[in-house]
Scaffold this motif. Structure first.
Motif, PDB file in Angstrom:
ATOM      1  N   SER A 148      47.427  39.481  32.853  1.00 28.71           N
ATOM      2  CA  SER A 148      47.793  39.450  31.710  1.00 28.71           C
ATOM      3  C   SER A 148      49.181  40.291  32.238  1.00 28.71           C
ATOM      4  O   SER A 148      49.068  41.158  31.715  1.00 28.71           O
ATOM      5  N   HIS A 149      50.192  39.838  32.725  1.00 30.37           N
ATOM      6  CA  HIS A 149      51.435  40.894  32.681  1.00 30.37           C
ATOM      7  C   HIS A 149      52.682  40.414  32.703  1.00 30.37           C
ATOM      8  O   HIS A 149      52.781  39.066  33.825  1.00 30.37           O
ATOM      9  N   THR A 170      44.495  46.673  37.334  1.00 27.91           N
ATOM     10  CA  THR A 170      45.553  47.455  36.321  1.00 27.91           C
ATOM     11  C   THR A 170      46.919  46.363  35.983  1.00 27.91           C
ATOM     12  O   THR A 170      46.519  45.198  36.374  1.00 27.91           O
ATOM     13  N   ASP A 171      47.221  46.891  35.266  1.00 30.47           N
ATOM     14  CA  ASP A 171      48.367  46.261  35.018  1.00 30.47           C
ATOM     15  C   ASP A 171      48.146  44.262  34.669  1.00 30.47           C
ATOM     16  O   ASP A 171      47.969  43.779  34.761  1.00 30.47           O
ATOM     17  N   THR A 172      47.886  45.508  33.132  1.00 30.20           N
ATOM     18  CA  THR A 172      47.328  43.528  32.320  1.00 30.20           C
ATOM     19  C   THR A 172      47.647  44.196  30.698  1.00 30.20           C
ATOM     20  O   THR A 172      47.012  45.411  30.694  1.00 30.20           O
ATOM     21  N   SER A 193      43.802  52.272  32.184  1.00 35.29           N
ATOM     22  CA  SER A 193      44.448  52.691  30.490  1.00 35.29           C
ATOM     23  C   SER A 193      45.131  53.144  30.305  1.00 35.29           C
ATOM     24  O   SER A 193      45.315  54.841  30.235  1.00 35.29           O
ATOM     25  N   ASN A 194      46.360  52.491  30.448  1.00 38.84           N
ATOM     26  CA  ASN A 194      47.420  52.809  30.463  1.00 38.84           C
ATOM     27  C   ASN A 194      48.247  53.693  29.294  1.00 38.84           C
ATOM     28  O   ASN A 194      48.720  54.931  30.200  1.00 38.84           O
ATOM     29  N   HIS A 195      47.727  54.153  28.358  1.00 42.63           N
ATOM     30  CA  HIS A 195      48.703  54.762  26.976  1.00 42.63           C
ATOM     31  C   HIS A 195      47.537  55.007  25.924  1.00 42.63           C
ATOM     32  O   HIS A 195      46.754  54.332  25.583  1.00 42.63           O
ATOM     33  N   HIS A 219      50.287  46.305  29.341  1.00 45.45           N
ATOM     34  CA  HIS A 219      49.326  47.528  29.718  1.00 45.45           C
ATOM     35  C   HIS A 219      47.915  48.047  28.825  1.00 45.45           C
ATOM     36  O   HIS A 219      47.951  47.784  27.332  1.00 45.45           O
ATOM     37  N   LEU A 220      47.295  47.847  28.936  1.00 47.58           N
ATOM     38  CA  LEU A 220      45.973  48.441  28.419  1.00 47.58           C
ATOM     39  C   LEU A 220      46.092  49.878  27.718  1.00 47.58           C
ATOM     40  O   LEU A 220      46.357  51.007  28.607  1.00 47.58           O
ATOM     41  N   SER A 221      45.740  50.023  26.515  1.00 52.08           N
ATOM     42  CA  SER A 221      45.903  51.379  25.872  1.00 52.08           C
ATOM     43  C   SER A 221      44.284  52.144  26.252  1.00 52.08           C
ATOM     44  O   SER A 221      43.680  51.220  26.593  1.00 52.08           O
ATOM     45  N   ASN A 222      44.302  53.477  25.511  1.00 49.99           N
ATOM     46  CA  ASN A 222      43.095  53.651  26.050  1.00 49.99           C
ATOM     47  C   ASN A 222      41.982  53.285  25.590  1.00 49.99           C
ATOM     48  O   ASN A 222      40.778  52.994  25.250  1.00 49.99           O
TER      49      ASN A 222
END
Length: 284
Positions: A148-149, A170-172, A193-195, A219-222
């Protein structure tokens, strides 16, 4: 493939006795992404994305002891430049070395990406339409799944050989149910685990960009990555790699600590690593 938690009898079976696959993360982050899945038995490899320069690509292949002559295919997750901008220069050098891998990319991404279109228009790679259905490259079975991006189309992948499996996402902004099922029972899990949500909210980005990153198409967070890892912990998982870490809205330590807390709470033996923007990480 068993996409459900293991029964007691199943969990008593050998848990990936062979490390038949290897993951080389050449670069991961908003400035460029590239990774290679290597079949250790044959030396053949599959490149996932090519958003880095020719110099870094070949230097990190050398550091990984991976011979680019063994590259069999390139998979493109989506059309954003940090995943495609190095494709032309890398493919031209591969052709100069008499290496011409097949390029697996969706028709929507092909239409949206100038670097992809140029590579195919110049005949540097053979085009293969990517869709969410399984296919084989050499001895590796690849199962793409939708993510989902905010791209023309976006995919993650499950890589399998007898006795081993890697999950790559990645990138979802969320992990869709089908993706979650295909990420179960892997030995290596490459998980975005982007942000850090607080760093993003308090940081310098304009509000529309903050909304985009934090949305279901961002993006997915931690915290999201931690929740997903808790769902995906199983007896076969040996290593989780935090991917696509933001250099502006995260630190390398924060996702490592967050994911490590998940495995510690579960008394799980999985190792936790982070992928870097500017140096190689190899997972055996």
């Amino acid at each position: 493939m068993n996409a459900h938690p293991q029964s007691e009898a199943e969990s008593a079976a050998p848990l990936y006795p062979e490390r038949a696959l290897r993951l080389h993360v050449l670069a991961s982050g908003s400035k460029g992404n590239a990774a290679i899945v290597e079949n250790t038995a044959t030396g053949q490899g599959i490149l996932v994305d090519c958003g880095i320069c020719k110099r870094d690509f070949f230097a990190r292949c050398s550091q990984a002891a991976f011979d680019p002559a063994n590259l069999q295919a390139i998979l493109i997750t989506h059309d954003h430049g940090d995943h495609t901008k190095g494709l032309g220069v890398v493919c031209r050098e591969l052709v100069r070395r008499a290496v011409r891998p097949r390029l697996f990319v969706s028709t929507a991404v092909r239409a949206a990406s100038k670097p992809v279109a140029e590579v195919l228009d110049q005949g540097l790679c053979e085009f293969v339409a990517l869709a969410p259905s399984a296919f084989d490259v050499g001895d590796i079975r690849i199962i793409p799944f939708a993510t989902s991006h905010d791209a023309a189309e976006s995919f993650g992948f499950r890589f399998e050989v007898p006795g081993d499996a890697i999950g790559y996402i990645t990138d979802t902004g969320i992990v869709p149910p089908t993706a979650r099922e295909l990420l179960r029972d892997v030995r290596i899990l490459a998980l975005e685990s982007n942000h850090d949500a607080r760093m993003l909210a308090e940081g310098p980005y304009p509000w529309p960009i903050k909304q985009r990153i934090a949305s279901e198409h961002g993006h997915l967070s931690n915290d999201q990555a931690s929740d997903e890892l808790a769902e995906l912990l199983g007896p076969r998982l040996q290593t989780v790699v935090a991917m696509h870490i933001s250099q502006n809205n995260n630190t390398y330590r924060a996702p490592e600590q967050a994911l490590r807390e998940v495995v510690t709470r579960a008394s799980h033996p999985a190792a936790v690593l982070v992928a870097y923007q500017d140096r190689l990480v190899t997972v055996r």
